[in-house]
Design an enzyme around this catalytic site. Structure first.
Site, PDB file in Angstrom:
ATOM      1  N   CYS A  52       0.829  -1.208   0.000  1.00 34.87           N
ATOM      2  CA  CYS A  52       0.000   0.000   0.000  1.00 34.87           C
ATOM      3  C   CYS A  52       0.870   1.267   0.000  1.00 34.87           C
ATOM      4  O   CYS A  52       1.554   1.552   0.980  1.00 34.87           O
ATOM      5  CB  CYS A  52      -0.921  -0.090   1.219  1.00 34.87           C
ATOM      6  SG  CYS A  52      -1.516   1.453   1.875  1.00 34.87           S
ATOM      7  N   CYS A  55       0.277   3.944   2.703  1.00 40.30           N
ATOM      8  CA  CYS A  55       0.761   3.472   4.011  1.00 40.30           C
ATOM      9  C   CYS A  55       2.238   3.830   4.158  1.00 40.30           C
ATOM     10  O   CYS A  55       2.680   4.282   5.210  1.00 40.30           O
ATOM     11  CB  CYS A  55       0.614   1.952   4.133  1.00 40.30           C
ATOM     12  SG  CYS A  55      -1.088   1.382   4.052  1.00 40.30           S
TER      13      CYS A  55
END
Length: 126
Positions: A52, A55
């Site tokens: 991700c 993230c």
């Protein structure tokens, strides 16, 4: 300005830099939860994933918050590693930050919203 890790002290200092507890097993999570659920301390659960992008982009900011708010417990959970825990908290989008106090959710920030997260932490830690 290179990094010199000649002494164990240098390593220790490096560790202190990241007060985020990464949890990699269901048992570790259960133990942590048991020890924290009756605490009045704020806990921030950072649900993340290695694939991700957002993230990764917010990670340094979260690390900085963990260093700044030493009275707050920061926990990091990889949703692929601990999908059960992610399901338990109904996390579908990463990153998701679930703020917990006294064993219940008191706030949640979904997405890499650094300012919103910090505002919530500052508000709820007292």
């Amino acid at each position: 300005m290179g990094h010199h890790f000649s002494t164990p002290a240098a390593f220790a200092a490096e560790e202190v830099d990241s007060p985020i507890l990464a949890i990699h097993s269901k048992n570790a999570w259960n133990d942590h939860w048991k020890s924290h659920k009756d605490s009045s301390k704020l806990m921030v659960i950072d649900f993340t994933a290695s694939w991700c992008g957002p993230c990764r982009s917010i990670a340094p900011a979260v690390k900085a918050m963990a260093a700044k708010y030493t009275d707050v417990v920061f926990v990091k959970i990889d949703v692929d590693e601990l999908s059960e825990v992610a399901q338990q908290w109904k996390v579908q989008t990463m990153p998701a930050f679930v703020l917990v106090k006294g064993g219940r959710e008191v706030g949640r920030v979904v997405g890499a919203k650094k300012d919103e997260l910090e505002k919530k932490i500052a508000q709820l830690r007292a």
